[in-house]
Design a protein around this motif. Sequence first.
Motif, PDB file in Angstrom:
ATOM      1  N   ASP A   1       0.865  -1.165   0.000  1.00 19.47           N
ATOM      2  CA  ASP A   1       0.000   0.000   0.000  1.00 19.47           C
ATOM      3  C   ASP A   1       0.907   1.222   0.000  1.00 19.47           C
ATOM      4  OD1 ASP A   1      -2.027   1.723   0.230  1.00 19.47           O
ATOM      5  OD2 ASP A   1      -2.403   1.373   2.368  1.00 19.47           O
ATOM      6  N   VAL A   2       1.266   1.652  -1.202  1.00 21.33           N
ATOM      7  CA  VAL A   2       2.227   2.747  -1.314  1.00 21.33           C
ATOM      8  C   VAL A   2       1.474   4.034  -1.621  1.00 21.33           C
ATOM      9  CG1 VAL A   2       4.263   3.577  -2.540  1.00 21.33           C
ATOM     10  CG2 VAL A   2       3.968   1.145  -2.120  1.00 21.33           C
TER      11      VAL A   2
ATOM     12  N   GLU B   1       9.878   0.496   0.940  1.00 20.21           N
ATOM     13  CA  GLU B   1      10.842  -0.253   1.769  1.00 20.21           C
ATOM     14  C   GLU B   1      10.173  -0.807   3.018  1.00 20.21           C
ATOM     15  OE1 GLU B   1      14.064   2.292   2.814  1.00 20.21           O
ATOM     16  OE2 GLU B   1      14.615   2.658   0.740  1.00 20.21           O
ATOM     17  N   THR B   2       9.368   0.039   3.676  1.00 23.68           N
ATOM     18  CA  THR B   2       8.713  -0.398   4.915  1.00 23.68           C
ATOM     19  C   THR B   2       7.785  -1.573   4.641  1.00 23.68           C
ATOM     20  OG1 THR B   2       8.822   1.845   5.715  1.00 23.68           O
ATOM     21  CG2 THR B   2       7.275   0.396   6.852  1.00 23.68           C
TER      22      THR B   2
ATOM     23  N   SER C   1       6.559  -7.342   5.036  1.00 22.69           N
ATOM     24  CA  SER C   1       6.148  -8.595   4.399  1.00 22.69           C
ATOM     25  C   SER C   1       7.180  -9.694   4.631  1.00 22.69           C
ATOM     26  CB  SER C   1       5.991  -8.399   2.891  1.00 22.69           C
ATOM     27  OG  SER C   1       4.974  -7.468   2.648  1.00 22.69           O
ATOM     28  N   ILE C   2       8.453  -9.304   4.618  1.00 16.37           N
ATOM     29  CA  ILE C   2       9.516 -10.316   4.803  1.00 16.37           C
ATOM     30  C   ILE C   2       9.537 -10.785   6.264  1.00 16.37           C
ATOM     31  CG2 ILE C   2      12.008 -10.700   4.749  1.00 16.37           C
ATOM     32  CD1 ILE C   2      12.050  -8.687   2.343  1.00 16.37           C
TER      33      ILE C   2
ATOM     34  N   TYR D   1      14.994  -1.466  -3.536  1.00 19.62           N
ATOM     35  CA  TYR D   1      15.621  -2.800  -3.565  1.00 19.62           C
ATOM     36  C   TYR D   1      17.074  -2.713  -3.101  1.00 19.62           C
ATOM     37  CZ  TYR D   1      11.779  -5.137  -6.168  1.00 19.62           C
ATOM     38  OH  TYR D   1      10.594  -5.688  -6.555  1.00 19.62           O
ATOM     39  N   ASP D   2      17.793  -1.699  -3.587  1.00 22.72           N
ATOM     40  CA  ASP D   2      19.200  -1.550  -3.191  1.00 22.72           C
ATOM     41  C   ASP D   2      19.330  -1.433  -1.671  1.00 22.72           C
ATOM     42  OD1 ASP D   2      20.068  -1.703  -5.737  1.00 22.72           O
ATOM     43  OD2 ASP D   2      20.487   0.449  -5.989  1.00 22.72           O
ATOM     44  N   GLN D   3      18.427  -0.614  -1.103  1.00 26.07           N
ATOM     45  CA  GLN D   3      18.474  -0.409   0.354  1.00 26.07           C
ATOM     46  C   GLN D   3      18.248  -1.738   1.093  1.00 26.07           C
ATOM     47  OE1 GLN D   3      19.316   2.266   2.024  1.00 26.07           O
ATOM     48  NE2 GLN D   3      18.904   1.357   4.041  1.00 26.07           N
ATOM     49  N   LEU D   4      17.266  -2.517   0.619  1.00 24.77           N
ATOM     50  CA  LEU D   4      16.941  -3.772   1.314  1.00 24.77           C
ATOM     51  C   LEU D   4      18.011  -4.843   1.090  1.00 24.77           C
ATOM     52  CD1 LEU D   4      13.076  -3.862   0.858  1.00 24.77           C
ATOM     53  CD2 LEU D   4      14.395  -3.185   2.837  1.00 24.77           C
ATOM     54  N   VAL D   5      18.696  -4.767  -0.046  1.00 26.25           N
ATOM     55  CA  VAL D   5      19.841  -5.660  -0.254  1.00 26.25           C
ATOM     56  C   VAL D   5      20.932  -5.298   0.754  1.00 26.25           C
ATOM     57  CG1 VAL D   5      21.736  -6.249  -1.834  1.00 26.25           C
ATOM     58  CG2 VAL D   5      19.375  -6.175  -2.680  1.00 26.25           C
TER      59      VAL D   5
END
Length: 456
Positions: free
Chosen positions: A7-8, A19-20, A25-26, A58-62
């Motif tokens: 829900d962005v 990101e949040t 979800s993860i 994605y980069d941040q979460l990697v």
Amino acid sequence: MLDLQLDVPAGGGRREALETALRRSIRSGRLAPGAAIPSTRSLATDLGVSRSTVVAAYDQLVAEGYLSAARGSATRVASLRSPTTPDEDDDLFGPTPLHDFRPGEPAAGSFPRSRWLRSVRRVLNDAPDATLGYADPRGIDELRSALADHLRRTRTVVASRQAVHVVGGYGAGLGFLAETLRRRGVRRIAIEDPMLPMHVHTLRSAGLETVPIPLDADGIDVDLLCAADVAAVVVTPAHQYPTAITMSPRRRTEIIGWARDRDAWIIEDDYDGEFRYDRRPIGSLQGLGPDRVVYGGTVSKSLSPALRLGWLVVPEPLRGDLLAVINIRAGVSAVDQLALADFLQRGELDRHVRSMRGVYRRRNDDLRTLLARSAPWLDVGAGEAGLHLIANLRSAQLDEATVLAAADAASVGLLGLVTHHRSTAAGDGFAIGFSRPAEHHFAAALDRLGEVLSAL
Ligand SMILES: Cc1ncc(COP(=O)(O)O)c(C=O)c1O
């Protein structure tokens, strides 16, 4: 395509929101370890955001380890994370009964909020900036001195400032002591049977073997203690938990004699020693043997368990090892310590305890009257002290589980001795607290308890 249920929001902050949502979800397991997540291009189209926003998320979460990316293949949920329990299922203590006669906590509504707040305000205004650095892990000087004075005066404890360690509740202190004894080579520690299960767990977690010793009317059986081959013991002399027995003068002399003969250590848990209704509070065991007794206390019964403030008074030979164990794990807020020091120095704790003693004395009397009337099949123990009494079943027709089930159905909270303590030593019966209900609700709660018991 994977349904991310993201829900962005439109407008700013979309990358943070994405990101949040992905992190959540993860963590919740909705995105399983190893699952491929959509390409940046397709997710951007799906969500109506720019591709660079998705790439950045994605980069941040990697970088944080939630996702893993390998050149030429799909970005996946990193496999190191194990799914955790959803927060909604995380109710550690279970539901609170409407009419709560479980022992353990003072009436929450009785906490002297405005007077505590006055102490917090005063100390925050007055404290030098240096107070806001790392504090001495043994506690701040003001509180250690104030506690030494207070315990000398009210609990006959032999205490100097140097002997006092401030801890995050007695329970935390017990854990530190158990580790300290273990480091010093203690393997086996005696405990009263029955005893608070949580504290048994604390001792075992530190690697100690616990040896249960039965009680008689005078307290822990010292003959059995002598035969037990242990190097330490934990006792609750003022008001045994849960049986409410007060350790007799003769037994006190005997246990100190045992400790001196064996070079053993006694841990005295003085959790509710301030509350005595038939006479003046009985002095500490530590006063008789400050060389062999570690005295432990807490504000959990006199003020509130939420403060997580307790103390140990420690014989000199143990202090160095205890400090090495506690070190920076002490974890007690210096601001709260200063507030308690101020509260003690101004006589506020004395005033509060005096006023609560009156409240609890009346509740103890009312509860005893009710039990005599509605449950003559209960044998109510004598101890006029603390925040709970003990009531043993003397009826062959009733057992603990039947009474607990009836109480539970009426939302009346009771604590069964065998059920809770997993020990038959105390016999079938109940530790019945009289401190938890709010003052305005106490009479109604008693009525409900009376109805449940009369109907059995
Ligand atoms: C037997 C006993 N000792 C000590 C405590 C207090 O422990 P803490 O200071 O960790 O809240 C309790 C609290 O329930 C207790 O029942």
